[in-house]
Design a protein around this motif. Structure first.
Motif, mmCIF file in Angstrom:
data_model
loop_
_atom_site.group_PDB
_atom_site.id
_atom_site.type_symbol
_atom_site.label_atom_id
_atom_site.label_comp_id
_atom_site.label_asym_id
_atom_site.label_seq_id
_atom_site.Cartn_x
_atom_site.Cartn_y
_atom_site.Cartn_z
ATOM 1 N N TYR A 49 -9.282 42.644 -16.771
ATOM 2 C CA TYR A 49 -8.538 41.586 -16.441
ATOM 3 C C TYR A 49 -9.553 40.361 -16.228
ATOM 4 O O TYR A 49 -9.109 39.193 -15.500
ATOM 5 C CB TYR A 49 -8.002 41.770 -14.877
ATOM 6 C CG TYR A 49 -6.993 42.968 -15.127
ATOM 7 C CD1 TYR A 49 -5.887 43.129 -15.861
ATOM 8 C CD2 TYR A 49 -7.401 44.147 -14.501
ATOM 9 C CE1 TYR A 49 -5.045 44.000 -16.152
ATOM 10 C CE2 TYR A 49 -6.624 45.451 -14.808
ATOM 11 C CZ TYR A 49 -5.436 45.231 -15.498
ATOM 12 O OH TYR A 49 -4.892 46.407 -15.756
ATOM 13 N N ASP A 50 -10.699 40.300 -16.933
ATOM 14 C CA ASP A 50 -11.559 39.271 -17.149
ATOM 15 C C ASP A 50 -11.562 38.481 -18.318
ATOM 16 O O ASP A 50 -11.855 39.360 -19.419
ATOM 17 C CB ASP A 50 -13.160 39.797 -16.796
ATOM 18 C CG ASP A 50 -14.045 38.657 -16.930
ATOM 19 O OD1 ASP A 50 -13.611 37.201 -16.929
ATOM 20 O OD2 ASP A 50 -14.986 38.614 -16.670
ATOM 21 N N LEU A 51 -11.002 37.477 -18.476
ATOM 22 C CA LEU A 51 -10.531 36.578 -19.616
ATOM 23 C C LEU A 51 -11.769 36.611 -20.536
ATOM 24 O O LEU A 51 -11.868 36.506 -21.982
ATOM 25 C CB LEU A 51 -9.800 35.460 -19.547
ATOM 26 C CG LEU A 51 -8.639 35.649 -18.693
ATOM 27 C CD1 LEU A 51 -7.931 34.225 -18.751
ATOM 28 C CD2 LEU A 51 -7.457 36.431 -19.602
ATOM 29 N N THR A 52 -12.794 36.578 -19.935
ATOM 30 C CA THR A 52 -14.286 36.123 -20.844
ATOM 31 C C THR A 52 -14.508 37.565 -21.675
ATOM 32 O O THR A 52 -15.349 37.706 -22.741
ATOM 33 C CB THR A 52 -15.393 35.926 -20.006
ATOM 34 O OG1 THR A 52 -15.482 37.060 -19.050
ATOM 35 C CG2 THR A 52 -14.925 34.623 -19.282
ATOM 36 N N GLN A 53 -14.062 38.523 -21.069
ATOM 37 C CA GLN A 53 -14.490 39.998 -21.834
ATOM 38 C C GLN A 53 -13.391 40.613 -22.734
ATOM 39 O O GLN A 53 -13.387 41.506 -23.287
ATOM 40 C CB GLN A 53 -14.754 41.030 -20.756
ATOM 41 C CG GLN A 53 -15.846 40.798 -19.824
ATOM 42 C CD GLN A 53 -16.057 41.962 -18.748
ATOM 43 O OE1 GLN A 53 -15.937 42.963 -19.090
ATOM 44 N NE2 GLN A 53 -16.513 41.575 -17.643
ATOM 45 N N ILE A 54 -12.232 39.917 -22.758
ATOM 46 C CA ILE A 54 -11.211 40.463 -23.620
ATOM 47 C C ILE A 54 -11.363 39.415 -25.119
ATOM 48 O O ILE A 54 -11.371 38.271 -25.068
ATOM 49 C CB ILE A 54 -9.861 39.935 -23.168
ATOM 50 C CG1 ILE A 54 -9.674 40.923 -21.791
ATOM 51 C CG2 ILE A 54 -8.633 40.396 -24.015
ATOM 52 C CD1 ILE A 54 -8.498 40.465 -20.951
ATOM 53 N N ASN A 55 -10.837 40.162 -26.407
ATOM 54 C CA ASN A 55 -10.935 39.421 -27.629
ATOM 55 C C ASN A 55 -9.779 39.863 -28.123
ATOM 56 O O ASN A 55 -9.286 41.250 -28.244
ATOM 57 C CB ASN A 55 -12.181 40.304 -28.591
ATOM 58 C CG ASN A 55 -12.145 39.641 -29.736
ATOM 59 O OD1 ASN A 55 -11.456 38.697 -30.264
ATOM 60 N ND2 ASN A 55 -12.936 40.101 -30.639
ATOM 61 N N ILE A 56 -8.780 38.890 -28.453
ATOM 62 C CA ILE A 56 -7.507 39.088 -28.995
ATOM 63 C C ILE A 56 -7.553 39.783 -30.349
ATOM 64 O O ILE A 56 -6.561 40.336 -30.800
ATOM 65 C CB ILE A 56 -6.811 37.746 -29.152
ATOM 66 C CG1 ILE A 56 -5.183 38.096 -29.365
ATOM 67 C CG2 ILE A 56 -7.319 37.023 -30.120
ATOM 68 C CD1 ILE A 56 -4.493 38.774 -28.301
ATOM 69 N N MET A 57 -8.752 39.791 -31.007
ATOM 70 C CA MET A 57 -8.907 40.396 -32.397
ATOM 71 C C MET A 57 -8.760 41.881 -32.168
ATOM 72 O O MET A 57 -8.856 42.570 -33.259
ATOM 73 C CB MET A 57 -10.339 40.140 -33.036
ATOM 74 C CG MET A 57 -10.079 38.480 -33.258
ATOM 75 S SD MET A 57 -8.762 37.787 -34.091
ATOM 76 C CE MET A 57 -9.021 38.764 -35.840
ATOM 77 N N SER A 58 -9.017 42.366 -30.875
ATOM 78 C CA SER A 58 -9.066 43.852 -30.696
ATOM 79 C C SER A 58 -7.931 44.454 -30.197
ATOM 80 O O SER A 58 -7.726 45.391 -29.707
ATOM 81 C CB SER A 58 -10.064 44.253 -29.655
ATOM 82 O OG SER A 58 -11.348 43.526 -29.867
ATOM 83 N N SER A 59 -6.689 43.729 -30.389
ATOM 84 C CA SER A 59 -5.401 44.053 -29.879
ATOM 85 C C SER A 59 -4.782 45.386 -30.801
ATOM 86 O O SER A 59 -5.010 45.429 -31.905
ATOM 87 C CB SER A 59 -4.543 42.839 -30.038
ATOM 88 O OG SER A 59 -4.198 42.656 -31.196
#
Length: 296
Positions: A49-59
């Protein structure tokens, strides 16, 4: 002349509880889940839930797929937003367990107070409280919770309030029954004749005899509260999206089931099932230990 040492009640309790291997395994699993939830920020590879650690390419990556950045591996896969499912489950456990425990404790305190009041005072107070109990228990718990959350809106505090509202009646009825039995016994009548205050009679004589059955009910109701919260969150009336529980995680993956991304809902569902089953098995063994009639 030798004297026989008194047996430690806690040692006897532990010995009786450990008589069931299934209960021991369940307790170990439950403790592991609680510790994992408390230490989520240190043991998870990602803060989902930390936007800086989420990569949309990993969906929607399948279980076992490595992170494109090479930092870690998605052991249980990722969801449509690129969040690690394992990390999301551990973070979701904090919300689910927290809501279940706090709601159960709140319902226990309210039900204990009203049950003792009804059992000891009697009269119109007893009749009024028992009519409230009958009214509350005449409706399904999920229906009452849905109505309350529809009026109050979503939020963790709203969910806890709704769960307390649907659980307190069970404690009140149980405590009232035990209080009525104890009130008619000779030692309580003797305490009244000695001029002891009503508060002292309730806390010294009635309350201790009600606690063993309440412990079992509370342990069972923690699992019930977690399952009910998951149902409410799945229906969109539970905790907010920014602080999702296991029920919210299951709901997030529902729309991807037909696309083949079954792991988004499957693994949170298994975590929820494991949590509730562990709590129920521990509560079942507590019932056997605290009730001498059920001991073999």
């Amino acid at each position: 002349m030798s004297t026989k040492r008194e047996e430690n009640p806690w040692g006897r309790f532990a010995s009786n509880f450990c008589a069931s291997r299934l209960a021991i395994v369940s307790l170990v699993v439950l403790v592991a889940l609680i510790v994992s939830a408390l230490c989520a920020q240190w043991i998870t590879p990602q803060n989902p839930y930390d936007l800086t650690q989420i990569n949309i390419m990993s969906s929607t990556l399948e279980p076992g797929t490595p992170d494109p950045g090479g930092h870690y591996r998605f052991v249980l896969g990722s969801d449509d937003q690129g969040r690690d499912i394992l990390s999301a489950i551990i973070y979701g456990l904090r919300i689910s367990l927290g809501v279940g425990i706090v709601a159960t404790l709140g319902a226990l305190v309210i039900g204990l107070f009203l049950g003792l009041l009804a059992g000891y005072v009697g009269g119109w107070v007893d009749s009024f409280i028992m009519r409230l109990v009958d009214f509350q228990l005449s409706f399904p718990a999920v229906l009452i919770a849905l109505i309350l959350l529809s009026l109050l809106g979503s939020g963790i505090d709203k969910v806890i309030f709704a769960l307390i509202a649907v659980q307190w009646a069970v404690y009140a009825r149980t405590v009232r029954s035990a209080a009525l039995v104890e009130r008619s016994k000779e030692y309580v009548e003797a305490a009244v004749c000695l001029g002891l205050s009503g508060w002292r009679i309730v806390t010294r004589h009635l309350l201790p005899n009600c606690l063993p059955s309440l412990m079992v009910i509370a342990a069972v109701n923690v699992g019930h509260a977690i399952a009910l919260e998951a149902t409410l969150s799945f229906l969109g009336l539970g905790v907010p999206v920014t602080e999702p529980s296991l029920g919210m995680l299951i709901a997030n993956g529902q729309q991807h089931m037909l696309a083949g991304a079954f792991w988004i809902s499957l693994f949170p569902g298994l975590a929820l099932l494991l949590t509730v089953i562990s709590i129920n098995l521990v509560a079942d063994q507590l019932r056997d230990v605290l009730n001498p009639r059920l001991q073999r």
